[in-house]
Design an enzyme around this catalytic site. Structure first.
Site, mmCIF file in Angstrom:
data_model
loop_
_atom_site.group_PDB
_atom_site.id
_atom_site.type_symbol
_atom_site.label_atom_id
_atom_site.label_comp_id
_atom_site.label_asym_id
_atom_site.label_seq_id
_atom_site.Cartn_x
_atom_site.Cartn_y
_atom_site.Cartn_z
ATOM 1 N N HIS A 135 27.468 38.767 28.865
ATOM 2 C CA HIS A 135 28.447 38.191 29.788
ATOM 3 C C HIS A 135 29.514 37.365 29.086
ATOM 4 C CE1 HIS A 135 25.127 38.544 33.067
ATOM 5 N NE2 HIS A 135 25.770 39.677 32.880
ATOM 6 N N CYS A 143 43.560 35.827 27.641
ATOM 7 C CA CYS A 143 44.719 35.924 28.527
ATOM 8 C C CYS A 143 44.601 37.215 29.333
ATOM 9 C CB CYS A 143 46.017 35.925 27.723
ATOM 10 S SG CYS A 143 47.491 36.234 28.749
#
Length: 291
Positions: A135, A143
């Site tokens: 994860h 970004c």
């Protein structure tokens, strides 16, 4: 229509037998080549609460979803104000006996690979640099426009400079680095953009409702396929993200052992279910395997 991801799971039917003996886990692990799948329960002894245990944060807190984060500026402001405080607690956390035991088992070849659902970096800090972060990790920022990665320390500095009068304090942190804050503390918080393209910044972690990168999933499946057995540590396996690897191992006829305090969604696939604190259990496992 978007639906909220599965955040909870209720056991159905009679609970399957559980034990406090590690005898079967020792037998399974003795031949080596075991793959570990770890969850938030492994980090509770480092001061980071899990989601679903007896004092799990889902009892008080609904995590930010990916859909909420990308859809609204006010949701991102709320997330970053809370995470700005929570990340400092995560960054100060140190590996516990369980993380160190996994590292020792990995170094000895008992464990052939580690998959972690955690985003706290504690496996790496304990000496398991090749743990696959299913994860992602809170120590990186991405970004959403140009996909540039940057260190979380850099963002922390920029947020402190943009919010010199932000004096809120956190009393409890969640596994995703989020904390609870009053609306007044969040309202005036300033979020900073990507320095490369002015795009939206997000922690390089998989939010609830977001898909794991396919290449990362494939890497984890390969680890499971090459393993002799699967050892689950401190995960309720509520979400499919981790449960699929348990199913894969069971379908291949590989032994599955689960050490977790309380039942899990994967119990029916397990050969043995051990109910013990992980630091204690893994320290004993290291000793019994003479690692």
């Amino acid at each position: 229509m978007r639906t909220r991801p599965t955040l909870s799971w209720t056991p159905a039917g009679e609970p399957l037998p559980r034990t406090t003996s590690l005898d079967e886990v020792v037998r399974i692990a003795d031949g080596g080549g075991v793959v570990v799948l770890s969850g938030a329960g492994l980090s509770t002894e480092s001061g980071i609460p899990d989601y679903r245990g007896a004092t799990g944060s889902l009892r008080r807190h609904t995590p930010m979803t990916y859909q909420e984060f990308v859809a609204a500026e006010h949701a991102r402001r709320r997330y970053w104000a809370r995470s700005h405080l929570g990340w400092r607690t995560i960054a100060r956390a140190r590996p516990n006996d369980g993380h160190r035991a996994v590292s020792a088992l990995r170094a000895a070849g008992v464990v052939g690979g580690v998959i972690t659902q955690n985003v706290d970096g504690l496996h790496q800090a304990a000496g398991t640099p090749d743990a696959v972060e299913l994860h992602g990790s809170l120590d990186r920022v991405v970004c959403l426009s140009c996909r540039a990665l940057s260190p979380r320390e850099e963002l922390d500095r920029r947020l402190r400079e943009a919010n010199p009068h932000f004096t809120a304090t956190a009393t409890r942190v969640n596994p995703d680095g989020d904390v609870e804050l009053a609306d007044d503390d969040v309202r005036g918080f300033r979020v900073v953009p990507c320095t490369a393209c002015a795009g939206v910044l997000k922690p390089d972690v998989v939010f609830f409702g977001e898909n794991v990168e396919p290449s990362r999933v494939d890497r984890c499946f390969r680890l499971v396929d090459e393993a002799s057995a699967l050892l689950v540590l401190g995960s309720s396996l509520t979400v499919m993200s981790g449960l699929r690897f348990v199913r894969r191992a069971a379908e291949a006829g590989k032994p599955v052992a689960i050490i977790n305090q309380g039942p899990t969604r994967g119990d029916k696939y397990a050969d043995v279910r051990v109910d013990l604190p992980l630091g204690r259990a893994l320290t004993e496992l290291v000793a019994r395997l003479a690692v």
